[in-house]
Structure formats: C-alpha cells, structure tokens
Design a protein around this motif. Structure first.
Motif, mmCIF file in Angstrom:
data_model
loop_
_atom_site.group_PDB
_atom_site.id
_atom_site.type_symbol
_atom_site.label_atom_id
_atom_site.label_comp_id
_atom_site.label_asym_id
_atom_site.label_seq_id
_atom_site.Cartn_x
_atom_site.Cartn_y
_atom_site.Cartn_z
ATOM 1 N N SER A 268 0.843 -1.199 0.000
ATOM 2 C CA SER A 268 0.000 0.000 0.000
ATOM 3 C C SER A 268 0.877 1.247 0.000
ATOM 4 N N SER A 270 2.788 4.470 1.176
ATOM 5 C CA SER A 270 3.436 4.596 2.489
ATOM 6 C C SER A 270 2.647 5.481 3.436
ATOM 7 N N SER A 271 2.126 6.596 2.936
ATOM 8 C CA SER A 271 1.373 7.510 3.798
ATOM 9 C C SER A 271 0.416 8.316 2.935
ATOM 10 N N ILE A 272 -0.599 8.874 3.590
ATOM 11 C CA ILE A 272 -1.585 9.711 2.900
ATOM 12 C C ILE A 272 -2.020 10.806 3.864
ATOM 13 N N ARG A 273 -2.240 12.007 3.326
ATOM 14 C CA ARG A 273 -2.700 13.095 4.183
ATOM 15 C C ARG A 273 -3.675 13.988 3.419
ATOM 16 N N TRP A 286 -0.265 11.460 -1.309
ATOM 17 C CA TRP A 286 0.275 10.232 -0.727
ATOM 18 C C TRP A 286 1.642 9.934 -1.331
ATOM 19 N N THR A 287 2.348 9.015 -0.708
ATOM 20 C CA THR A 287 3.678 8.619 -1.194
ATOM 21 C C THR A 287 3.595 7.219 -1.792
ATOM 22 N N THR A 322 0.467 11.315 -7.622
ATOM 23 C CA THR A 322 0.320 11.023 -6.182
ATOM 24 C C THR A 322 -0.399 12.146 -5.461
ATOM 25 N N ARG A 338 -9.187 6.673 1.161
ATOM 26 C CA ARG A 338 -8.131 5.660 1.172
ATOM 27 C C ARG A 338 -7.634 5.433 -0.255
ATOM 28 N N ALA A 352 -3.838 2.854 2.231
ATOM 29 C CA ALA A 352 -3.485 3.955 3.118
ATOM 30 C C ALA A 352 -4.740 4.794 3.330
ATOM 31 N N THR A 354 -6.777 8.073 5.301
ATOM 32 C CA THR A 354 -6.558 9.373 5.945
ATOM 33 C C THR A 354 -6.950 9.308 7.413
ATOM 34 N N LYS A 355 -6.157 9.979 8.238
ATOM 35 C CA LYS A 355 -6.450 10.023 9.669
ATOM 36 C C LYS A 355 -7.522 11.061 9.986
#
Length: 476
Positions: A268, A270-273, A286-287, A322, A338, A352, A354-355
């Motif tokens: 997946s 690496s990160s998403i914001r 995201w990365t 991305t 996601r 990934a 989102t928080k």
C-alpha cells in the motif's frame, strides 16, 4: 557431347549382370548407382568393357592410336556427400576421338587398396553420377574415363579422397512465440518451459540464470532428443531474470535467452494526508509504496466513504499522480479517503487511509420563507382500484389486490363473508403505498366466498368486495 548430360542411364539386363562379378554394381536411374560390395582380398573381377586399368604388358594387345580414344574428362568434382552417398560431376573431354564417344566409366578405389572397382559396367552417357549405399567411415578415391569404340582414354582423378561421414546438422533453437517477450508469472505459480531445438547428432544443452549455473534445489532441467524442459514448481521473485539455453554440437552452438518476471501484489502507499478542504472539494497527497511487487505500477485507486454510512465508493481508478482533488462532495457530510496501489496482479491487500475527516461545511444562508396558506390534504378513504372477482385452483396460493387513497393513512381490515379474518394464519395481508394485498395460502373450495377490504380513518371509511371461487379438481 558438349554439355552435362541429365538423361537417365539404362539399367543392365539380367543376361548381362549374370556374367558380371559379384562386386560390379548395377546401374540405377538418373545416373545413380549402388556402391560395389567390398571384396576384401578376393581377386579383381574381369572387366566386360575397356577400362582405364594399369598399362598392359608388352605381350598384350597394343594400345589404340591416341587420336582414336578421347582425352580425359574435364573439371571432375564432388557435388554432394552424405552419410551414405556421393555425387560427382565432370565436363566432356576436349577431344572425343575419331570414332566418337560411347560414354563414361566411373571407378572407385578405397584408401589403402590398389584395385580400382568400376561403378558402372557399361559406359553411360551422363556427366553426373550418384553412388549410393556407401559405408559410413569409408574413404576412397574417384576417377572417371571417357570411352569410345577404340577403348578408354586417360582418366581424370580426384586429388583428395572422399570421406563418407555422418552429416552434422548445425544446432538451432526454436523459441515458442509466447516466450519471445517477457514471460510473467505470479509468486507461487508453476513455471514449465519446453524449448524445442534441432541438431544432428544429438547436441548438448545447458542452462544458465543471469550468467550463472542454475540452482538445482529450485530449478529442474530435463533434456530430450529434440527439446529441453525447465521446471520450477513454485516461483519466487528471486527466480526472475534471464535464462539462457545453449545448444552445442562439435564446435557449433546456438543460444536463446528467455526473460522471466515473477511478480506479486504491491504494498500500500506509504502515507496519505488531507491537504485542504474547500467548498465541496478535498485535496489528497500520498507517497508511493516501498514494494511495487517486482513490476511497474498500473496506478492508484482512490475511494471515499462518508461518516454516516461507512460505505466505500471508488472515485479514481488507475490514477498515476500522487496528488488529487476530489469534488462533488455532499454538503454536511464528513468523509474519509483511502488509496490502493495496483499492478498486473491487482490491487494491494491493504490501503493507506486518511487520519483526519474532511468536513464539508454548510454555508451560512439566511432563509427568508415566503408566506403561504397551509392546505389541508386530509381526506376520507376512497378506493382507486377495486377488488376483482377471481377464480383459483385448489392448492395454488392466490392474491387479491386493490388500491386505496386516504389521509391520514387508513387502517385496512379484510373480511370473508362479512367475518373478520385478521389473525388467521391462512391469510397474509399487506399494505404498502396505498396498495392492499391479501394472500390466501393454498386455497380449497372451502375458501370460496365474498372477500371485503375495508379502509378506515378519522374522516370516514370505505370498502370494496369481490367474489373468489375455488374450483375443485375434476376426478376421474
């Protein structure tokens, strides 16, 4: 004769061959003859025609004049050699002699022997002959002499002996069409490659992986007369690379390279914001995943879910950048997002997410309602679709339908022959959107009668009737 003769030579008759020695061959069509059988140390057979043998003693018959016999044939050469035959050709002599040319006599002498053995017992008017049925490994000299009625002229002799040996067919690999491009398999799948090749005698085949010897613990190879099979029971990513097949035969070799790529699902992102939220839009970033599954990514799949339902909906598929902006979000909802990675194997097993939630705020709008007169839509029940008489067959469930209009919503009562049937398990009453349904389960003749649907509310009541007849089955 001035050019090469191509007509077929006549075969010797039975009467003539009966008088020949056992080692004199018989003539075959098209200038082809069978090879003379080896006689070992037996004496040479008596020739039936003049042949260019060693000079006779002085007491023998005197040699004919030089101008009466033809000169030696020209340009004697070997045209073809196989593992059991040889083909030689020559040109007619410069001088045919006064008495004319009767043909040519071809003779063989095995290496180390002194005796010349005629191939054709009679002169043949051809300038090319094929000798068949030769023994593999034989070496022999060849000579040919032109013959006239006065005798045989001097022979033309090959400088080097002819060697009958096995024909070597250069090795050649025939790579199947589907293996001429990168062969892609998934982790855990079986790899079974069958590569056909040619070569005579049987060549030696060997495999390498990225220039190194194969790992016998993982890769099995089986080579047969005309193909080589490479087998991997359960492919791993380490099995990817260039597999080279080399086929060698007496200094000759052929090579074929096959590229194998073993892939699996990617990881997946690496990160998403959540970058920004404005109006009905949200911006994400995201990365890329650290593991792409040993192959290129086909893109990303972006999904959204509102907080109320929690159901995920795809908004972008095989999206390559991305960063993205998602629009058409509903005012008043809060959204999660996601992102999945995708390659040839499919979507990544996880995503990934989102928080933070993207809250789509309502804009401050001051409502200025217009004054209006509230209308009263209350009405007493009235049936817009009455019940219809119905005939049914015993044992088959039947239904009665009608439609009613009323406000407020009326209470529906079903009756049979003026008797309330509510609560009877044989009947099931439904009412939805003004459509009233009575289902009679497996009716019998006893269920025949008059059915009434009555609708009641605070403003009044209404009813409709129908007759149901359940006909008994005819008995035989």
């Amino acid at each position: 004769m001035r050019g090469k003769a191509t007509r077929e030579a006549l075969a010797c008759g039975p009467e003539e061959t009966a008088s020949e020695s056992a080692n004199v061959p018989t003539t075959e069509p098209s200038g082809e003859v069978a090879a003379p059988k080896s006689t070992g140390e037996e004496p040479a057979p008596k020739p039936q025609e003049p042949a260019p043998q060693a000079p006779a003693p002085a007491a023998s018959k005197p040699a004919p004049p030089t101008e009466d016999v033809p000169s030696a044939p020209l340009l004697l050469a070997v045209e073809d050699v196989s593992d059991s035959s040889v083909t030689v050709s020559w040109e007619p002599p410069e001088r045919l002699g006064k008495l004319g040319l009767q043909g040519y006599v071809l003779e063989l002498r095995r290496e180390g022997a002194l005796e010349w053995v005629p191939v054709n017992s009679r002169p043949m008017m051809v300038t090319q002959q094929t000798v068949r049925n030769l023994v593999l490994g034989d070496k022999f000299f060849v000579r040919v002499a032109a013959v006239s009625s006065a005798g045989a002229g001097p022979p033309a002799v090959l400088d080097q002996p002819v060697h009958i040996q096995e024909i070597i067919e250069a090795p050649k690999i025939r790579v199947p069409r589907h293996l001429r491009q990168t062969y892609v398999r998934q982790v855990g799948e079986m790899i079974n490659l069958q590569i056909p090749f040619q070569g005579n005698p049987k060549p030696q085949a060997s495999w390498t992986h990225n220039g190194h010897a194969l790992d016998s613990q993982r890769v099995s190879v089986r080579t047969r007369d005309q193909d080589s099979i490479l087998f991997i029971r359960s492919a791993q990513r380490s099995d990817s690379g260039c597999y080279e097949l080399t086929v060698q035969l007496e200094g000759l070799e052929a090579k074929a390279a096959i590229d194998i790529l073993v892939i699996e699902k990617p990881g997946s992102p690496s990160s998403i914001r959540l970058l920004d939220v404005w109006g009905c839009n949200a911006a994400l970033e995201w990365t890329p995943p650290q593991d792409t599954g040993n192959t290129e990514l086909l893109g990303y799949t972006v999904q959204k879910a509102d907080k109320k339902t929690g159901q995920w909906f795809t908004v972008l598929e095989r999206y390559h950048p991305t960063t993205c902006a998602i629009s058409d979000l509903i005012v008043g909802n809060s959204y999660s997002f996601r992102v999945f990675s995708e390659n040839l194997c499919g979507l990544s097993d996880s995503a990934a997410v989102t928080k933070e939630l993207a809250h789509i705020q309502k804009t401050d709008i001051v409502a200025k309602p217009k004054s209006f007169v509230e209308q009263d839509f209350s009405e007493a029940p009235s049936f817009t679709q009455p019940l219809a008489d119905h005939t049914s067959t015993p044992g088959y469930s039947t239904q009665l339908f009608c439609s009613v209009r009323a406000s407020p919503k009326p209470r529906i009562i079903w009756m049979k022959n003026k008797m309330d049937i509510q609560g009877d398990p044989k009947y099931r009453a439904l009412s939805e959107q003004g459509v009233c349904t009575l289902e009679i389960r497996k009716p019998s003749p006893f269920d025949s009668g008059v059915y009434t649907c009555k609708a009641i509310n605070v403003l009044g009541e209404a009813s409709v009737d129908c007759r149901l007849e359940v006909k008994a089955s005819a008995t035989h």
